[in-house]
Design a protein around this motif. Sequence first.
Motif, PDB file in Angstrom:
ATOM      1  N   SER A 130      21.783  30.424   0.754  1.00 33.55           N
ATOM      2  CA  SER A 130      21.676  29.935   2.130  1.00 33.55           C
ATOM      3  C   SER A 130      21.161  28.498   2.151  1.00 33.55           C
ATOM      4  O   SER A 130      21.671  27.658   2.908  1.00 33.55           O
ATOM      5  N   ASN A 131      20.165  28.207   1.306  1.00 34.94           N
ATOM      6  CA  ASN A 131      19.663  26.831   1.205  1.00 34.94           C
ATOM      7  C   ASN A 131      20.755  25.878   0.736  1.00 34.94           C
ATOM      8  O   ASN A 131      20.917  24.774   1.264  1.00 34.94           O
ATOM      9  N   SER A 132      21.501  26.303  -0.278  1.00 37.54           N
ATOM     10  CA  SER A 132      22.567  25.452  -0.822  1.00 37.54           C
ATOM     11  C   SER A 132      23.621  25.160   0.238  1.00 37.54           C
ATOM     12  O   SER A 132      24.048  24.006   0.406  1.00 37.54           O
ATOM     13  N   ARG A 133      24.012  26.196   0.970  1.00 37.18           N
ATOM     14  CA  ARG A 133      25.048  26.008   1.986  1.00 37.18           C
ATOM     15  C   ARG A 133      24.571  25.069   3.092  1.00 37.18           C
ATOM     16  O   ARG A 133      25.310  24.178   3.526  1.00 37.18           O
ATOM     17  N   HIS A 134      23.333  25.249   3.541  1.00 40.46           N
ATOM     18  CA  HIS A 134      22.785  24.399   4.600  1.00 40.46           C
ATOM     19  C   HIS A 134      22.679  22.946   4.130  1.00 40.46           C
ATOM     20  O   HIS A 134      23.020  22.009   4.878  1.00 40.46           O
ATOM     21  N   VAL A 136      24.463  21.457   1.789  1.00 40.69           N
ATOM     22  CA  VAL A 136      25.799  20.875   1.614  1.00 40.69           C
ATOM     23  C   VAL A 136      26.316  20.317   2.941  1.00 40.69           C
ATOM     24  O   VAL A 136      26.875  19.212   2.993  1.00 40.69           O
ATOM     25  N   PHE A 137      26.131  21.064   4.026  1.00 40.60           N
ATOM     26  CA  PHE A 137      26.565  20.566   5.340  1.00 40.60           C
ATOM     27  C   PHE A 137      25.778  19.311   5.731  1.00 40.60           C
ATOM     28  O   PHE A 137      26.344  18.364   6.304  1.00 40.60           O
ATOM     29  N   LEU A 138      24.475  19.281   5.424  1.00 42.92           N
ATOM     30  CA  LEU A 138      23.677  18.087   5.715  1.00 42.92           C
ATOM     31  C   LEU A 138      24.178  16.878   4.939  1.00 42.92           C
ATOM     32  O   LEU A 138      24.305  15.773   5.479  1.00 42.92           O
ATOM     33  N   LEU A 139      24.460  17.080   3.657  1.00 40.15           N
ATOM     34  CA  LEU A 139      24.940  15.974   2.819  1.00 40.15           C
ATOM     35  C   LEU A 139      26.288  15.464   3.302  1.00 40.15           C
ATOM     36  O   LEU A 139      26.541  14.257   3.321  1.00 40.15           O
ATOM     37  N   TYR A 140      27.176  16.385   3.687  1.00 37.57           N
ATOM     38  CA  TYR A 140      28.497  15.956   4.143  1.00 37.57           C
ATOM     39  C   TYR A 140      28.398  15.180   5.460  1.00 37.57           C
ATOM     40  O   TYR A 140      29.069  14.156   5.647  1.00 37.57           O
ATOM     41  N   GLU A 141      27.555  15.666   6.369  1.00 36.23           N
ATOM     42  CA  GLU A 141      27.367  14.950   7.633  1.00 36.23           C
ATOM     43  C   GLU A 141      26.753  13.572   7.421  1.00 36.23           C
ATOM     44  O   GLU A 141      27.031  12.638   8.176  1.00 36.23           O
ATOM     45  N   SER A 142      25.936  13.415   6.386  1.00 35.33           N
ATOM     46  CA  SER A 142      25.280  12.128   6.120  1.00 35.33           C
ATOM     47  C   SER A 142      26.187  11.139   5.408  1.00 35.33           C
ATOM     48  O   SER A 142      25.791   9.989   5.190  1.00 35.33           O
TER      49      SER A 142
END
Length: 780
Positions: A130-134, A136-142
């Motif tokens: 769950s941490n990894s998935r969350h 990854v979305f943060l990194l992609y948005e950034s």
Amino acid sequence: MEIGKRGIPKLREILRRQRGDSESSDAPDVEFVYDDADEHTVELAELYSYTEYPDFSLNKQAFTEHFAQYGRHDGGWSTANDSLRSNYLLHLLNDIEMADRARRLQLLRSILYLCQGVFGEAETESQLMSNSRHNVFLLYESGFFVILIELLNLEAENSVAASAPLRKPAVSIADSTELRIILSLLYIIVETMRVEHADDTSHQQEMKATFATELGMPMFNNEPVAIILFNMITKFCNGSASHFPVKKVLLLLWKTILVSMGSLKELHQTKNEMRRAAGLPEWPEDNVEVCRNIRASTPPAAGMEFMDGRRSRQARQDAFDPFSDADEEEEVANSEDQSPGTPRPGSPVAEPVETPVIKVNKALPWRSKVREKDLEQFLAQTRQKFVGLKVHNDLNSLAGLPNPIHEGVKVLKEHIYVSLSEVQIKQEEEVTKNPLSQPESDIAETAAEALYRSMLPNLPQYMISLLKLLLAAAPACKPKTDSINILADVLPEEMPTTVLDSMKLAIDVNRHKEIIVKAISGLFLLLLKWFKLNHIYQFEFMSQHLVFANCIPLVIKFFNQTILAYVQTKNSISVLDFPECVLSEEEELSAETLETGDSQTCCWRNMFSCINLLRILNKLTKWKHSRTMMLIIFKSAPILKRALKVKHAMMQVYVLKLIKLQTKYLGRQWRKSNMKTMSAIYCKVRHRLTDDWAFGNDMDARPWDFQAEEYALRSCVDRFNNRRYVNDGYDPDFKPVDNNLQSILGEEVQLTMEFKMNYEKWLEREVHGTQIDWDLLLRH
């Protein structure tokens, strides 16, 4: 050393058990469910080799130091608020672009630790994922994904890093540290975006759709990500970049194409949409779904399959019929006594049967198909026999033919199947015959179309490079030269000195090769299926280059081993697989540790690879007599028959398809000696109603037509590529000519440097030294 000596007998016993009991004829049914890929955690675990285990602690250390210094937060990542996390990621983004190489490596390790789920603050696997998935979305948005692609391209073009390993006696995992981290980051992002999750919000689903579209678009140097990875593979195979971690490159390339083009389920939906657009009825059958409902049959026995004449007639029928009632009763009686095999943790397996009664579908599993060409041939033969006339382009007139022929034609028409390929070939023929009155319509800009256009200039080199890697990784194939070292990202700097470490490295090397075969086979199948759906001549272009690069004998050599032992091989150490290796306490390696998780009935990736290679071989040889003869020349029938020992329905279906192609050429004696195989073909493989595959009466299969068939296909493919991608959709002989004087004079002409240097000589020779009647010129 004493411990190592005492452990040697135990290790030898483990090795013997890992080879599998290949001689056992009573092999159980293989618990395997075919899909686009394995479970998400397993796919992430296969990204890392066991030699990379120390990198996890380095990643954690790099993040802890950097976050404490710049995050201004006493707690960890899990206790930080969203504002602090966003500011920290922006700080990382700025530093990555400006930092020197050593500093950038530490920052990349920090980012990788975030993508790995901040395992130092996670207690369970679900919390880590769950941490990894969350994250990854943060990194992609950034905006990290685009930056990582640029860093990947810079590392791929780094000549200093490429030349450094050449000065060393052997390439090791230390020569590609930064490249491995970048590839791991990109792979985790792509794999996370690929997997559908029940908790996905609408915003996250939109991000996934945007990401899939972005993957297929040009990103750096006007090239999509897939072309950057293809070029890396080509460099690795020609020896100019021997330090590339080729396993990670292949895995990332495979998943990139899987995400950008779509899964096999999406391919089936797209196929029906394209059939509707072409005016054809939808085709409901999905091959994977149909194969899941077929029961695996007992493999045929070696040698003659005739039953002794002293046995009863019923016993002979039961022996020859793989779906006989006696077999069903025996299986039902024994089903309660047989305990199902324990699958590998995390892998998709077949659902357990709730009731002990096995319901067998007595009908044939596939809907029969008939081509229009088959109906034309049937009518031509019957008209010649009963009427003595030839009628061209008429499938309806039945005058003078007896009633049984009328009924036969009615049945054939009920099963007529017109494929998209036939429609596309007819359209190409019309465009070729009438380039002016029927020009090509607008080309849909799909992901497959964009990828093919990008791959076209170097597609032969890409296919050759991938086949070289497949040859180097296949267990039954020994390359003639050792020029390709595929172990650069698995070998440590210092070779092991103890027996246990040597055993671990041996398992790691075998596992490494299996993952490479899995990635290449999945990549080939995806490309072939999507190119065939997009346009048949794109598929034929790729197929011909695979055939010219000896793909068919390579796949046959791959299966020239004990396949049952290969699919049961257990080259894995569960305690060293991610994420278990970072969640549990580090324990000392022992013989018992190596044996942990040894109860799986099959290796998912090896079954996946075998089925993919069989499907690729089927696609290359279907309706191609010359390629079918290659199967016979390389004596594939006994090799494929041995593969039937793997009791899995889908694998048996594709093996039987390949045997069916050859039966008419193998002779009557072979067919008499293999009646159980012939019966299995009848029960499991789709029927072509006019195909006399079991009798060998095909008059179209003439040896002298084989070369002409390949040459004709090659000319059609070349004409298609030249018109569509070289000449902007126009035949050069019929391209419109601009005869407007103003536009011609206003057109910019690029002059070569040689012409500019010799301009005065040209002016003297062509203008001043030549008499020109300007009045006559202007008049005309």
